[in-house]
Design an enzyme around this catalytic site. Structure first.
Site, PDB file in Angstrom:
ATOM      1  N   ARG A 128     -41.370  21.739  27.480  1.00 30.11           N
ATOM      2  CA  ARG A 128     -41.608  23.188  27.602  1.00 30.11           C
ATOM      3  C   ARG A 128     -40.502  24.029  26.977  1.00 30.11           C
ATOM      4  O   ARG A 128     -40.766  24.950  26.204  1.00 30.11           O
ATOM      5  CB  ARG A 128     -41.722  23.570  29.093  1.00 30.11           C
ATOM      6  N   THR A 129     -39.250  23.749  27.358  1.00 29.28           N
ATOM      7  CA  THR A 129     -38.148  24.626  26.946  1.00 29.28           C
ATOM      8  C   THR A 129     -37.967  24.579  25.433  1.00 29.28           C
ATOM      9  O   THR A 129     -37.818  25.614  24.770  1.00 29.28           O
ATOM     10  CB  THR A 129     -36.854  24.200  27.666  1.00 29.28           C
ATOM     11  N   LYS A 188     -24.674   7.492  16.460  1.00 27.72           N
ATOM     12  CA  LYS A 188     -23.563   6.769  15.818  1.00 27.72           C
ATOM     13  C   LYS A 188     -22.225   7.184  16.416  1.00 27.72           C
ATOM     14  O   LYS A 188     -21.173   6.840  15.902  1.00 27.72           O
ATOM     15  CB  LYS A 188     -23.550   7.072  14.312  1.00 27.72           C
ATOM     16  N   ARG A 248     -29.452  22.268  25.122  1.00 25.76           N
ATOM     17  CA  ARG A 248     -29.710  21.497  26.352  1.00 25.76           C
ATOM     18  C   ARG A 248     -28.836  20.255  26.282  1.00 25.76           C
ATOM     19  O   ARG A 248     -28.805  19.561  25.255  1.00 25.76           O
ATOM     20  CB  ARG A 248     -31.176  21.101  26.484  1.00 25.76           C
ATOM     21  N   HIS A 303     -30.063  26.528  34.488  1.00 24.83           N
ATOM     22  CA  HIS A 303     -31.202  26.639  33.567  1.00 24.83           C
ATOM     23  C   HIS A 303     -31.648  28.114  33.635  1.00 24.83           C
ATOM     24  O   HIS A 303     -32.705  28.438  34.186  1.00 24.83           O
ATOM     25  CB  HIS A 303     -32.308  25.690  34.009  1.00 24.83           C
TER      26      HIS A 303
HETATM   27  N1   CP Z   1     -38.957  23.277  32.940  1.00 21.65           N
HETATM   28  C1   CP Z   1     -38.375  22.565  31.984  1.00 21.65           C
HETATM   29  O1   CP Z   1     -37.182  22.729  31.702  1.00 21.65           O
HETATM   30  O2   CP Z   1     -39.197  21.679  31.348  1.00 21.65           O
HETATM   31  P1   CP Z   1     -38.789  20.775  30.123  1.00 21.65           P
HETATM   32  O3   CP Z   1     -37.809  19.746  30.611  1.00 21.65           O
HETATM   33  O4   CP Z   1     -40.080  20.153  29.617  1.00 21.65           O
HETATM   34  O5   CP Z   1     -38.150  21.651  29.083  1.00 21.65           O
END
Ligand code: CP
Length: 329
Positions: free
Chosen positions: A54-55, A82, A104, A134
């Site tokens: 999603r993100t 590597k 991320r 988040h």
């Molecule tokens: N909600 C969320 O962060 O989903 P993803 O891990 O798929 O990005």
């Protein structure tokens, strides 16, 4: 605001500004031509060291809808395998001229390090770091709550004052819970965390939230929304990692099923950040019920991330005319 690293960094005014801007962005996304020229000539790098559906997709969509150039970097299949460090990866991407880096990372604090290291000159947006934060997930959750619970379709200018939100499940491992507790508190909502004692973090008494170990009792208090959390089995050493006796027992005590759904107030909604463990923390009946806004959360994520990128990259005080919409930064 130069970066977005934590929900705790957002003042009430900044959070409401992002939500209002997201509302404007969402209005542009109902058009036949969804693309705005706002970030033409800017480059957004999506730097993902941890898996995401999603993100990652919604940041990419958001940047493209604003006409930015997008570079997608995934640690899998890159020179990270590597042994290349975060620093050298960031310097490489900076050489491509990143105006914003969406990161991320499995390590809590990696976005903070990137933002304050000088390895990139762009704005840094935290797309999830370890068990820490988040912030854009919390913003899209707040946007979704606002749309459903604070007034028919016109949420402009409203915060979440007085709303009662229960956040249920694996709080210990959840960056979504940490960001939501902070942002919901900033926006005036009352939060109750519901979890088995083993999945409540040490020091939770300092958080601006009540704690309950009983989901049925929490539902009896008539919350306006229930936010289910994913059981993060990958952060546990085995299936339950000793955090709960068995998946069946977890579901019985902390799963949202048809019976608990029916006990919720009629107006109350169900959120889940995804990905869901159907049959563990949420049943198919609950996940697919009309009261679940889980798919809408994903759609709202695009508008919220458009707002975040726009506000970070267009500069305070800037005004951008699009073909049909004026958006103030
Ligand atoms: N909600 C969320 O962060 O989903 P993803 O891990 O798929 O990005």
């Amino acid at each position: 605001m130069k970066h977005l690293l934590s929900a705790a960094d957002l003042s009430h005014k900044q959070a409401v500004r992002i939500l209002d801007t997201a509302g404007q962005m969402a209005a542009t996304q109902a058009r036949e031509i969804k693309k705005l020229p706002t970030l033409r000539g800017r480059t957004v790098v999506n730097l993902f060291f941890e898996d995401s559906t999603r993100t990652r997709i919604s940041f990419e969509t958001a940047a493209k809808r604003l006409s930015a150039d997008v570079i997608n970097f995934s640690a899998k299949g890159s020179s990270v395998s590597k042994g290349e460090s975060l620093k050298d990866t960031a310097l490489t991407l900076q050489a491509m001229g990143a105006d914003a880096v969406v990161i991320r990372h499995h390590a809590s604090g990696a976005p903070h390090t990137l933002a304050h290291s000088g390895w990139t000159h762009g704005a840094v947006v935290n797309a999830g770091d370890g068990m820490h934060q988040h912030p854009t997930q919390a913003l899209l959750d707040a946007y979704t709550l606002r749309r459903h619970l604070t007034g028919a379709g016109d949420p402009s200018g409203r915060d979440l004052a007085g709303l009662r939100v229960a956040i249920v499940g694996d709080v210990l491992h959840s960056r979504v819970a940490r960001s939501n507790v902070q942002l919901l508190h900033t926006l005036g909502a009352d939060v109750t965390l519901v979890a088995p004692p083993t999945l409540v973090p040490v020091g939770v008494e300092a958080w601006p939230a009540e704690v309950s170990y009983d989901l049925d009792a929490a539902i009896d208090t008539k919350p306006d929304a229930i936010m289910m959390l994913r059981v993060q089995r990958e952060r546990m050493s085995s299936a339950g990692g000793g955090f709960f006796p068995s998946p069946l027992e977890y579901t019985r005590n902390y799963g949202l099923d048809a019976r608990r759904l029916a006990a919720m107030p009629e107006h109350a909604i169900v959120l889940h950040p995804g990905p869901m463990n159907r049959g563990l923390e949420i049943s198919a009946e609950a996940a697919d019920s009309p009261r679940a806004v889980i798919v809408e959360q994903v759609a709202n994520g695009v508008a919220v991330r458009m707002a975040v990128l726009y506000l970070l990259l267009s500069g305070s005080g800037a005004t951008t005319e699009t073909n049909e919409t004026k958006v103030d930064a």
